[in-house]
Design a protein around this motif. Structure first.
Motif, short mmCIF file in Angstrom:
data_model
loop_
_atom_site.label_atom_id
_atom_site.label_comp_id
_atom_site.label_asym_id
_atom_site.label_seq_id
_atom_site.Cartn_x
_atom_site.Cartn_y
_atom_site.Cartn_z
N UNK A 59 -13.74 -0.82 -6.16
CA UNK A 59 -12.77 -1.77 -6.69
C UNK A 59 -12.53 -1.55 -8.18
N UNK A 60 -13.55 -1.21 -8.91
CA UNK A 60 -13.37 -0.97 -10.35
C UNK A 60 -12.44 0.23 -10.60
N UNK A 61 -12.70 1.29 -9.80
CA UNK A 61 -11.83 2.46 -9.96
C UNK A 61 -10.39 2.14 -9.57
N UNK A 62 -10.27 1.30 -8.48
CA UNK A 62 -8.92 0.93 -8.06
C UNK A 62 -8.23 0.09 -9.13
N UNK A 63 -8.97 -0.82 -9.73
CA UNK A 63 -8.40 -1.64 -10.79
C UNK A 63 -7.99 -0.78 -11.98
N UNK A 64 -8.82 0.22 -12.29
CA UNK A 64 -8.46 1.13 -13.39
C UNK A 64 -7.19 1.91 -13.06
N UNK A 65 -7.15 2.36 -11.79
CA UNK A 65 -5.95 3.11 -11.39
C UNK A 65 -4.70 2.21 -11.47
N UNK A 66 -4.89 1.00 -10.94
CA UNK A 66 -3.74 0.08 -10.97
C UNK A 66 -3.37 -0.26 -12.41
N UNK A 67 -4.33 -0.40 -13.26
CA UNK A 67 -4.05 -0.69 -14.66
C UNK A 67 -3.37 0.48 -15.35
N UNK A 68 -3.74 1.71 -14.93
CA UNK A 68 -3.12 2.89 -15.56
C UNK A 68 -1.64 3.01 -15.19
N UNK A 69 -1.16 2.36 -14.09
CA UNK A 69 0.23 2.40 -13.71
C UNK A 69 1.09 1.70 -14.75
N UNK A 70 0.56 0.67 -15.36
CA UNK A 70 1.31 -0.02 -16.40
C UNK A 70 1.51 0.89 -17.59
N UNK A 71 0.41 1.57 -17.95
CA UNK A 71 0.56 2.50 -19.08
C UNK A 71 1.53 3.63 -18.74
N UNK A 96 2.87 9.51 -11.67
CA UNK A 96 2.94 8.08 -11.39
C UNK A 96 2.89 7.83 -9.89
N UNK A 97 3.64 8.66 -9.13
CA UNK A 97 3.63 8.47 -7.68
C UNK A 97 2.25 8.79 -7.10
N UNK A 98 1.64 9.83 -7.67
CA UNK A 98 0.29 10.16 -7.17
C UNK A 98 -0.68 9.02 -7.43
N UNK A 99 -0.59 8.41 -8.63
CA UNK A 99 -1.47 7.29 -8.95
C UNK A 99 -1.17 6.11 -8.07
N UNK A 100 0.15 5.88 -7.77
CA UNK A 100 0.52 4.74 -6.95
C UNK A 100 0.00 4.90 -5.52
N UNK A 101 -0.14 6.12 -5.04
CA UNK A 101 -0.67 6.38 -3.70
C UNK A 101 -2.10 6.96 -3.76
N UNK A 102 -2.83 6.64 -4.84
CA UNK A 102 -4.19 7.20 -5.01
C UNK A 102 -5.12 6.72 -3.89
N UNK A 103 -6.02 7.60 -3.42
CA UNK A 103 -6.92 7.21 -2.34
C UNK A 103 -7.81 6.01 -2.72
#
Length: 627
Positions: free
Chosen positions: A47-59, A83-90
């Protein structure tokens, strides 16, 4: 199934079962908490990694807006792909699958649609619509914030669940531990202290102490068992104490009985002649030992003529019911009950099948003597009877000895003095005839001289007989009497008399001692009167064949003839006394000078009377030979 198995507590009340169940619950709760924590930890993993990934989408959204303004298509294309890769990150997709929350998935789908339908076309159009993209960035970032916030809330919710699970587990564990400690204190520690105290009290011998704990568990069973054991030990201890007291009382009674018997036997032994008064003085001790009523003694010479003596332990007088000498009116003989209502029990005094009387004890009617009392009374009756029988036997022997002594005196007077006086009577008759026939005075004087000499000889014989009859055998044994005789003859005769006495081991009978002493006195009298000796030697000994030798040697003139002169009967008396001993006496001259009187006989204790076999000749008494 035995009673001990029936007494076991039920499983639901078992301390072991309760304790085991508590530990099982604690372990179960702990395991459940651990498993729940592991599950929840696994659920929030990534969940932490997912939150980081989701947070990086804003940047990345702001970066895309900046690249759109710069107009660098290549970098913009790379940024769109990233951006698309991050949005569909595993990581994001796994987080969505773990949470499976409808709002979170819808937010993600809405973000994807917003990007695909509105945001991405603005960047891929020719020319790039940077202004429109900037206008859409702000709502898009808000959607991303909402998505990230929802994901964060979902993760924090799972953390709260883990925290709540741990706190609940801790509370349940503490609660169970408190219950277990409380139960152990009430159901284990306190009862154990009470049981340990009970065990210590039992160890000190306090068997009446009880355990107050009651319960349907192991300690309750143990307490009940200890109480039962304590009761049994108390009963056993009291039983043993009673047995010890009974044995002690029996031993004391036995000791008192033995002491009474010993004192009675010792007292009767010191006074064997007439024990009646002594037996009477012992009756009070008998009554005291028996703890019974008055004890009385009734004696008779012949049962057919009634009793002659009755003694009571109360005042050493005849009992109050006694009717002496009218024994036919005695209530004891008629009814066995005294006028006072006491029952009288009699124990006969018998010695050599002779009824000597009875020993009586008064008891309350219906009260029975104990076995030890009956045994003691029977033993005392036998002891008293034996003492009375020995006393009567001694009196009878004294009568027989007196009669025998009278016969000896008569025989001595007949054999010596009577013959001498009879001879002088004949001489007196001869003198009368001489006077009647007018014999010459010389013949008359001769006859008178013979009569005077015969009378003097008879007088000397009378004095010797009196001296012999006055012999006393006060001290035991022959030796003291022989020494007294030597002192008597040697003190006024001038003859030195030596003694060689070697019969100390030889148990001669009183009759044998008297005859031996009389023979010695007769021999010493002859030595002093006729031998003209200066020395005399007495030898008394026993040879290996058991024959007793008594030898009297002197150094005088020697005996001239072996025949007694007229009017003298000393030698004949010696032979008669030797015959009374079944022995013989030899009188003769010694080769070295003087005379020897030698007596030999076999004492009675060395004789065995052998019963002859049928059709055989009688056997002579045998002498016991020394080994």
């Amino acid at each position: 199934m035995n009673s001990s198995e029936d007494a076991l507590p039920a499983s639901r009340h078992s301390i072991v079962l309760h304790t085991t169940l508590a530990f099982v619950i604690i372990i179960g709760v702990t395991l459940a908490s651990m498993l729940g924590g592991l599950y929840m930890a696994d659920a929030i993993e990534g969940d932490a990694a997912a939150i980081n990934k989701a947070g990086s989408l804003r940047m990345q959204s702001y970066r895309l807006a900046l690249l759109a303004d710069l107009g660098n298509p290549l970098e913009l294309s790379e940024a769109v792909d990233e951006f698309e890769h991050t949005l569909q990150a595993p990581v994001l997709l796994q987080a969505l699958r773990r949470h499976r929350n409808q709002p979170l998935t819808e937010l993600h789908q809405r973000t994807l649609r917003h990007w695909a339908l509105q945001m991405r076309p603005l960047l891929t159009s020719q020319p790039v619509d940077s202004a429109g993209f900037r206008r859409e960035v702000t709502p898009f970032v808000q959607e991303l914030n909402q998505f990230v916030g929802t994901l964060q809330v979902q993760s924090e919710g799972k953390l709260e669940v883990i925290r709540a699970l741990q706190v609940g587990t801790l509370f349940v564990t503490v609660l169970i531990a408190f219950v277990v400690v409380y139960g152990i204190h009430n159901n284990l520690v306190t009862p154990l202290k009470e049981l340990v105290s009970l065990a210590r009290q039992i160890g000190r011998g306090h068997f009446r102490v009880k355990a107050n704990y009651q319960g349907d568990n192991e300690l309750g069973l143990l307490a009940a068992t200890l109480n039962q054991m304590s009761d049994e030990l108390a009963n056993l201890y009291e039983h043993l104490e009673r047995k010890v007291d009974e044995k002690t009382a029996a031993l004391q009674r036995s000791n008192q009985s033995l002491q009474l018997l010993f004192n009675s036997a010792r007292a009767l032994y010191t006074c064997p002649d007439e024990p009646t008064a002594l037996i009477g003085s012992l009756l009070a001790g008998v009554q005291n030992t028996l703890k019974s009523g008055p004890v009385s003694l009734c004696l008779n010479s012949d049962p057919a003529f009634g009793s002659h003596t009755a003694i009571s332990s109360v005042n050493l007088q005849p009992p109050e019911y006694c009717s002496l000498p009218d024994c036919d009116q005695c209530p004891v003989k008629q009814t066995g009950v005294t006028p006072g209502g006491a029952q009288t029990l009699s124990f006969p005094l018998r010695a050599n099948n002779t009824e000597l009387g009875s020993l009586r004890v008064e008891q309350t009617v219906g009260e029975r003597l104990e076995d030890w009392q009956q045994q003691l009374l029977a033993t005392l009756a036998d002891l008293f009877a034996a003492s009375l029988g020995l006393s009567r036997l001694g009196q009878q022997q004294a009568r027989l000895a007196l009669m025998e002594e009278r016969a000896v005196i008569a025989r001595e007077l007949h054999d010596s003095l009577a013959q001498a006086l009879s001879y002088q009577k004949l001489q007196l008759t001869r003198l009368k005839k001489q006077i009647a026939n007018q014999h010459p005075s010389e013949a008359l004087e001769t006859t008178l001289g013979e009569i005077q000499g015969g009378l003097n000889a008879a007088y000397r014989q009378l004095r010797e007989l009196l001296t012999t009859f006055r012999i006393k055998m006060d001290a035991p044994g022959l030796a003291p009497a022989v020494q007294a005789t030597i002192k008597e003859f040697g003190s006024h005769s001038g003859v030195e008399i030596d003694l060689d006495y070697a019969l100390g081991h030889c148990p001669l009978s009183p009759n044998e001692e008297i005859h031996c002493l009389q023979i010695l006195r007769e021999a010493l009298s002859n030595v002093i009167k006729h031998a003209q000796a200066k020395h005399c030697r007495l030898a008394l000994y026993q040879d290996r064949q058991g024959i007793v030798h008594i030898r009297v040697d002197d150094d005088g003139i020697g005996i001239p003839t072996l025949e007694s002169p007229g009017g003298h009967y000393g030698l004949s008396i010696l032979h008669e006394r030797a015959g009374s001993l079944h022995g013989r006496v030899e009188v003769g001259r010694r080769p070295e000078g003087g005379t020897r009187v030698h007596l030999t006989f076999l004492p009675d204790y060395r004789r065995i009377n052998v019963t002859p076999e049928p059709d055989t000749a009688p056997a002579e008494p045998l002498a016991l030979r020394s080994p």
